[in-house]
Design an enzyme around this catalytic site. Sequence first.
Site, mmCIF file in Angstrom:
data_model
loop_
_atom_site.group_PDB
_atom_site.id
_atom_site.type_symbol
_atom_site.label_atom_id
_atom_site.label_comp_id
_atom_site.label_asym_id
_atom_site.label_seq_id
_atom_site.Cartn_x
_atom_site.Cartn_y
_atom_site.Cartn_z
ATOM 1 N N GLU A 35 0.867 -1.172 0.000
ATOM 2 C CA GLU A 35 0.000 0.000 0.000
ATOM 3 C C GLU A 35 0.911 1.232 0.000
ATOM 4 O O GLU A 35 1.740 1.383 0.896
ATOM 5 C CB GLU A 35 -0.910 0.014 1.229
ATOM 6 C CG GLU A 35 -1.873 1.179 1.232
ATOM 7 C CD GLU A 35 -2.798 1.191 2.453
ATOM 8 O OE1 GLU A 35 -3.673 2.068 2.507
ATOM 9 O OE2 GLU A 35 -2.615 0.344 3.341
ATOM 10 N N ARG A 260 5.283 -12.917 10.206
ATOM 11 C CA ARG A 260 5.701 -11.533 9.991
ATOM 12 C C ARG A 260 7.109 -11.345 10.536
ATOM 13 O O ARG A 260 7.506 -11.998 11.501
ATOM 14 C CB ARG A 260 4.725 -10.594 10.705
ATOM 15 C CG ARG A 260 5.031 -9.125 10.527
ATOM 16 C CD ARG A 260 3.954 -8.272 11.136
ATOM 17 N NE ARG A 260 4.276 -6.859 11.026
ATOM 18 C CZ ARG A 260 3.370 -5.886 10.987
ATOM 19 N NH1 ARG A 260 2.094 -6.206 11.043
ATOM 20 N NH2 ARG A 260 3.735 -4.636 10.897
ATOM 21 N N LYS A 270 4.148 1.033 9.570
ATOM 22 C CA LYS A 270 4.116 2.389 9.009
ATOM 23 C C LYS A 270 3.357 3.343 9.944
ATOM 24 O O LYS A 270 3.707 4.521 10.046
ATOM 25 C CB LYS A 270 3.479 2.351 7.625
ATOM 26 C CG LYS A 270 4.394 1.729 6.580
ATOM 27 C CD LYS A 270 3.759 1.699 5.200
ATOM 28 C CE LYS A 270 2.752 0.605 5.047
ATOM 29 N NZ LYS A 270 2.262 0.458 3.662
#
Length: 547
Positions: A35, A260, A270
Amino acid sequence: MNKNTINKNNFIRKIIKNDLNKKKYSKIKTRFAPEPNGYLHLGHVKSLYINYNIAKDFNGTCNVRFDDSNPSKIKKKYIKSIKKDIKWLGFKINNIYYTSNYFLKIYNYAIELIKKKLAYVDELNSKEIKKYRGTLKTIGKDSPYRNRSINDNLKLFKEMKEGKFKEGQMCLRAKINMLSPIILMRDPILYRIKYKEHIKTANEWCIYPMYDFSHCISDALEKITHSICTLEFIDNKNLYNWILKNITIENRPKQYEFSRLNIEYNIMSKRYINKLIKKKIITKWNDPRILTITGLRKRGYTPDSIIDFCSRIGVTKQNNIIEMSLLENCIRNDLNKNSPRTMAIINPIKIILENIPNKYEEQLIINNHPINKNMGKRKIYFNKEIYIDKYDFKDKNNNKYNHPVVGNKIRLKNAYNIIIKFIIKNKKGEIKKIICTCKHKKNQDYKYIKIIHWVSVLHSIPAKFYLYEKLFNKINPLKKNKLTNNVNKKSLIIKNGFVEESLKTAKIGNKYQFEREGYYCLDKIENKSNNLIFNLITNLNNRYKRI
């Protein structure tokens, strides 16, 4: 690309190999779908590395698809930066797509769900939707608008598209199961109203699909075979499969999750990085103390070292925290082979050699690398006055670090042996300079306590050294306490010192091993003072820290 490839025995590879053996697919297609609401970090690179190399290993393809479904967060500068990082890392991506490429098709699939009585327009606001959805301990309850007619839903959804409602006044929800034990499946939102100009489609749309709705459809339209993502999306798999099952679409990719990336004393979110920037704890997205690719590049990390790190951590389903030392070892291994040696004094103290004439100067020719002779040689100069690091001398004996004291004999690296005679202090009792005598370097019988680095006072260049330490004091900064409470206030210390004159031609981005100090990267050159500014990449192995 680094020659290292992904672990041949990881569970995703086994799944793909089995699928190919059963001839479920003729060609493997994966995708990396960032994104563009921030810069790439090391966690993203792990995902890109896995998707890219799995496709490469099986002669397939890997797409990059920018998830630009939320116009409020995405920016052109982030897309530009992500493309730059991908190229810098050495990934050769041929196909770059955007979710916005499929907005019309996604919209039509929403209409299909409405016609199948599997989606409805809801007028509850966000707080009400959350309240109606329930919790892990309480079941959800139906929205009062859940049973609108197909025609009413089609009419309202069209009016949403035409901009007849305010933001938050209406949304489109999937009609699944408000009693589901998985909260995400309790009638999730598929579309919301946003009056925000889109970087690709401008003002063509004022309704935008949610990630969970657009992502699976985009995968299917691109004929992705294996949608590989991190474990936090494991519940989303249920919605992913439900959507594809209930729309008329040819391809139905399967989702697979891996752990992850978590690295001790660091964050890779982020949202939290943005918080640190807003609170001025870090400067920008390229701050060398965080693990964004721009930050790692500014600090001096190389593409090969980052790819090597990704190849070492492997692919698992088990969440864990990786030691920072693994990443540091990867950059050391790379720089040890590829960076020239030079000398720098970070904490300068002056040595005066009393038995050397004032105008004496000797030119010494030394190798730039102890093994790689192709790196050539350089000139250094030996004079009456030199700088050494103050941590290499103590006026009181300290056996812990074997520091030379008055009367000790030490060797200057690549030069002469010296004997410490006495010290001169200022009124505060601080050492101002040290007086020594010099002995010839060729005297093999001369016993010395230590070899130290040095630079000539006359042939040195002023430099600033940005010494970086871990940004947080806790291994897991997000655990229990607030993030800002765990910030290490000494994560950056700036020192003023000197480097060899040979570095006057150094270019920004050049990397060096400052002997006995660590690996450093030239970050910039100050306009006014012409000072060289170096960033600490990493310390040498087993080198005690002296900041």
